[in-house]
Design a protein around this motif. Structure first.
Motif, PDB file in Angstrom:
ATOM      1  N   PHE A  75       0.844  -1.189   0.000  1.00 51.87           N
ATOM      2  CA  PHE A  75       0.000   0.000   0.000  1.00 51.87           C
ATOM      3  C   PHE A  75       0.885   1.247   0.000  1.00 51.87           C
ATOM      4  CE2 PHE A  75      -2.449  -3.325   2.045  1.00 51.87           C
ATOM      5  CZ  PHE A  75      -3.734  -3.174   1.530  1.00 51.87           C
ATOM      6  N   PHE A  76       0.267   2.365  -0.380  1.00 49.87           N
ATOM      7  CA  PHE A  76       0.916   3.660  -0.176  1.00 49.87           C
ATOM      8  C   PHE A  76       0.029   4.488   0.726  1.00 49.87           C
ATOM      9  CE2 PHE A  76       1.993   8.078  -1.152  1.00 49.87           C
ATOM     10  CZ  PHE A  76       3.374   8.044  -0.969  1.00 49.87           C
ATOM     11  N   VAL A  77       0.651   5.160   1.697  1.00 50.61           N
ATOM     12  CA  VAL A  77      -0.058   5.991   2.670  1.00 50.61           C
ATOM     13  C   VAL A  77       0.239   7.449   2.339  1.00 50.61           C
ATOM     14  CG1 VAL A  77      -0.341   6.517   5.114  1.00 50.61           C
ATOM     15  CG2 VAL A  77       0.139   4.169   4.402  1.00 50.61           C
ATOM     16  N   PRO A  78      -0.634   8.113   1.588  1.00 55.38           N
ATOM     17  CA  PRO A  78      -0.362   9.513   1.244  1.00 55.38           C
ATOM     18  C   PRO A  78      -0.536  10.422   2.446  1.00 55.38           C
ATOM     19  CG  PRO A  78      -2.458   8.790   0.306  1.00 55.38           C
ATOM     20  CD  PRO A  78      -1.891   7.619   1.042  1.00 55.38           C
ATOM     21  N   SER A  79       0.020  11.614   2.357  1.00 57.13           N
ATOM     22  CA  SER A  79      -0.143  12.582   3.433  1.00 57.13           C
ATOM     23  C   SER A  79      -1.597  13.036   3.498  1.00 57.13           C
ATOM     24  CB  SER A  79       0.758  13.795   3.203  1.00 57.13           C
ATOM     25  OG  SER A  79       0.299  14.545   2.077  1.00 57.13           O
ATOM     26  N   LEU A  80      -1.984  13.545   4.668  1.00 55.99           N
ATOM     27  CA  LEU A  80      -3.327  14.118   4.797  1.00 55.99           C
ATOM     28  C   LEU A  80      -3.482  15.301   3.849  1.00 55.99           C
ATOM     29  CD1 LEU A  80      -6.074  14.283   6.148  1.00 55.99           C
ATOM     30  CD2 LEU A  80      -5.004  15.508   8.054  1.00 55.99           C
ATOM     31  N   SER A  81      -2.404  16.036   3.642  1.00 58.56           N
ATOM     32  CA  SER A  81      -2.453  17.170   2.718  1.00 58.56           C
ATOM     33  C   SER A  81      -2.799  16.710   1.304  1.00 58.56           C
ATOM     34  CB  SER A  81      -1.104  17.903   2.714  1.00 58.56           C
ATOM     35  OG  SER A  81      -0.774  18.368   4.006  1.00 58.56           O
ATOM     36  N   PHE A  82      -2.206  15.603   0.860  1.00 56.52           N
ATOM     37  CA  PHE A  82      -2.499  15.069  -0.467  1.00 56.52           C
ATOM     38  C   PHE A  82      -3.958  14.634  -0.553  1.00 56.52           C
ATOM     39  CE2 PHE A  82      -3.075  11.584  -3.403  1.00 56.52           C
ATOM     40  CZ  PHE A  82      -2.388  11.983  -4.540  1.00 56.52           C
ATOM     41  N   LEU A  83      -4.443  13.923   0.460  1.00 61.35           N
ATOM     42  CA  LEU A  83      -5.821  13.423   0.437  1.00 61.35           C
ATOM     43  C   LEU A  83      -6.818  14.569   0.417  1.00 61.35           C
ATOM     44  CD1 LEU A  83      -5.548  10.478   2.998  1.00 61.35           C
ATOM     45  CD2 LEU A  83      -5.740  10.305   0.510  1.00 61.35           C
ATOM     46  N   GLU A  84      -6.556  15.614   1.189  1.00 61.09           N
ATOM     47  CA  GLU A  84      -7.472  16.752   1.220  1.00 61.09           C
ATOM     48  C   GLU A  84      -7.459  17.507  -0.109  1.00 61.09           C
ATOM     49  OE1 GLU A  84      -7.469  17.765   6.005  1.00 61.09           O
ATOM     50  OE2 GLU A  84      -6.083  18.844   4.672  1.00 61.09           O
ATOM     51  N   ALA A  85      -6.288  17.664  -0.717  1.00 55.93           N
ATOM     52  CA  ALA A  85      -6.202  18.346  -2.015  1.00 55.93           C
ATOM     53  C   ALA A  85      -6.931  17.551  -3.090  1.00 55.93           C
ATOM     54  CB  ALA A  85      -4.740  18.557  -2.398  1.00 55.93           C
ATOM     55  N   ALA A  86      -6.783  16.222  -3.072  1.00 57.98           N
ATOM     56  CA  ALA A  86      -7.476  15.378  -4.048  1.00 57.98           C
ATOM     57  C   ALA A  86      -8.983  15.440  -3.834  1.00 57.98           C
ATOM     58  CB  ALA A  86      -6.977  13.939  -3.930  1.00 57.98           C
ATOM     59  N   ALA A  87      -9.418  15.500  -2.577  1.00 60.86           N
ATOM     60  CA  ALA A  87     -10.849  15.589  -2.286  1.00 60.86           C
ATOM     61  C   ALA A  87     -11.441  16.897  -2.808  1.00 60.86           C
ATOM     62  CB  ALA A  87     -11.076  15.471  -0.780  1.00 60.86           C
ATOM     63  N   ARG A  88     -10.659  17.959  -2.768  1.00 60.03           N
ATOM     64  CA  ARG A  88     -11.117  19.266  -3.272  1.00 60.03           C
ATOM     65  C   ARG A  88     -11.057  19.353  -4.789  1.00 60.03           C
ATOM     66  NH1 ARG A  88      -7.613  21.158   0.915  1.00 60.03           N
ATOM     67  NH2 ARG A  88      -6.079  21.663  -0.722  1.00 60.03           N
ATOM     68  N   GLY A  89     -10.354  18.409  -5.421  1.00 55.44           N
ATOM     69  CA  GLY A  89     -10.197  18.451  -6.874  1.00 55.44           C
ATOM     70  C   GLY A  89      -9.072  19.358  -7.307  1.00 55.44           C
ATOM     71  N   ASP A  90      -8.110  19.621  -6.404  1.00 61.27           N
ATOM     72  CA  ASP A  90      -6.996  20.511  -6.741  1.00 61.27           C
ATOM     73  C   ASP A  90      -6.045  19.897  -7.751  1.00 61.27           C
ATOM     74  OD1 ASP A  90      -8.096  22.232  -4.977  1.00 61.27           O
ATOM     75  OD2 ASP A  90      -6.519  22.108  -3.459  1.00 61.27           O
ATOM     76  N   PHE A  91      -6.024  18.547  -7.820  1.00 63.78           N
ATOM     77  CA  PHE A  91      -5.152  17.870  -8.778  1.00 63.78           C
ATOM     78  C   PHE A  91      -5.945  17.553 -10.041  1.00 63.78           C
ATOM     79  CE2 PHE A  91      -3.200  16.265  -4.692  1.00 63.78           C
ATOM     80  CZ  PHE A  91      -2.127  17.142  -4.751  1.00 63.78           C
ATOM     81  N   ARG A  92      -5.258  17.626 -11.155  1.00 65.47           N
ATOM     82  CA  ARG A  92      -5.881  17.276 -12.434  1.00 65.47           C
ATOM     83  C   ARG A  92      -4.939  16.377 -13.201  1.00 65.47           C
ATOM     84  NH1 ARG A  92      -9.457  19.007 -10.059  1.00 65.47           N
ATOM     85  NH2 ARG A  92     -11.019  20.589 -10.649  1.00 65.47           N
TER      86      ARG A  92
END
Length: 310
Positions: A291-308
């Motif tokens: 598994f990979f455990v991403p940072s909380l910062s990454f998970l929150e940014a992905a939830a907001r749709g900040d990544f494309r």
């Protein structure tokens, strides 16, 4: 600055709870939101039950990562290497998600798991729900002190968490091998203490390293050889037991995915000039997965749709 998942480098707890889940088809968008919510939920519970030292870890499997976050993949994120042989077998799980909850109160773990399940119910199927516990003064069910070479203090973060200078987007994240190992307790208990210490490579009472001939081929010797080759990892282990089964649930964290492969290649003696970890003669590795455990910062940014996706 990236906020890592606090469960990675947390101190040892008394109780651990683990969920292995598969995500139902077509739930990727909602799960991107809810994975971040899980950790936010646990943070609130941790503040409410401050004495329990509650933390959580959410990991995404090697095979499911691209479904959830197709725009970026952690470097060299690999599946658990196939190291099975005629002497040792590894049983794998196809779980998409790993959720670990640990605290010093079993009732708090229960509350956290109930709220997590309510959050993701209808989007996942739970494959396994497991429980672990601290055994005596931090020992394995072999009777030996657990992981005497584990990194401590600030070194834990250096070993387990990806540095922002190495990879900014995955800073604070960690690669992890999850597995349950089952001990042939009946056979193990028939060995004398001297025989067990020769296998483990350190004293049963106080964990002092053994100095006898052949120490390099002991369980501890395999650890030392792997560390010398760059296989430095942070272990989180908890005893696991039912009336029929005894063993442990283990998570191996690292900032460098190759360290996990190096460590396990050493233990399985993939190279002809090595001797396999003798403890494996008494164990079966069960429910293994990467598994990979991403940072909380990454998970929150992905939830907001900040990544494309590029």
């Amino acid at each position: 600055m990236a906020r890592e998942q606090l469960g990675i480098c947390a101190e040892a707890n008394l109780h651990g709870s683990y969920l292995l889940c598969t995500v139902l088809d077509g739930q990727e968008a909602v799960m991107r939101y809810k994975l971040a919510r899980i950790l936010q939920l646990v943070e609130r519970l941790s503040e409410h039950f401050s004495e329990a030292m509650l933390t959580a870890v959410v990991g995404i499997s090697h095979h499911y990562w691209d479904n959830l976050y197709p725009w970026q993949r952690p470097a060299n994120f690999q599946t658990w290497p196939d190291l099975s042989s005629e002497h040792v077998s590894v049983s794998f799980t196809m779980a998409d998600l790993l959720i670990q909850v640990r605290s010093d109160r079993q009732d708090v773990n229960y509350i956290a798991l109930q709220q997590i399940y309510q959050l993701i119910h209808g989007h996942v199927e739970v494959l396994d729900q497991l429980s672990g516990f601290r055994y005596l003064d931090g020992r394995q069910l072999t009777g030996f002190v657990d992981a005497p070479l584990n990194p401590r203090g600030p070194l834990k973060r250096k070993v387990a968490l990806i540095d922002a200078k190495v990879c900014p987007i995955f800073a604070g994240g960690s690669y992890v091998f999850f597995y349950r190992w089952l001990l042939d307790h009946k056979v193990w208990s028939q060995l004398s203490t001297q025989q067990q210490e020769a296998i483990m490579g350190y004293a049963k009472l106080d964990a002092k390293p053994g100095l006898a001939s052949g120490h390099e081929h002991s369980h501890l010797g395999c650890w030392e050889a792997a560390h010398a080759e760059g296989g430095l990892i942070l272990q989180q282990n908890m005893a696991y037991a039912t009336l029929q089964l005894q063993g442990a649930i283990s998570l191996n964290f690292t900032a460098d995915s190759s360290a996990l492969t190096t460590y396990w290649q050493q233990r399985f003696a993939v190279h002809a000039d090595r001797i396999a970890d003798p403890l494996l003669d008494f164990c079966q590795l069960d429910l293994a997965a990467a598994f990979f455990v991403p940072s909380l910062s990454f998970l929150e940014a992905a939830a907001r749709g900040d990544f494309r996706a590029p």
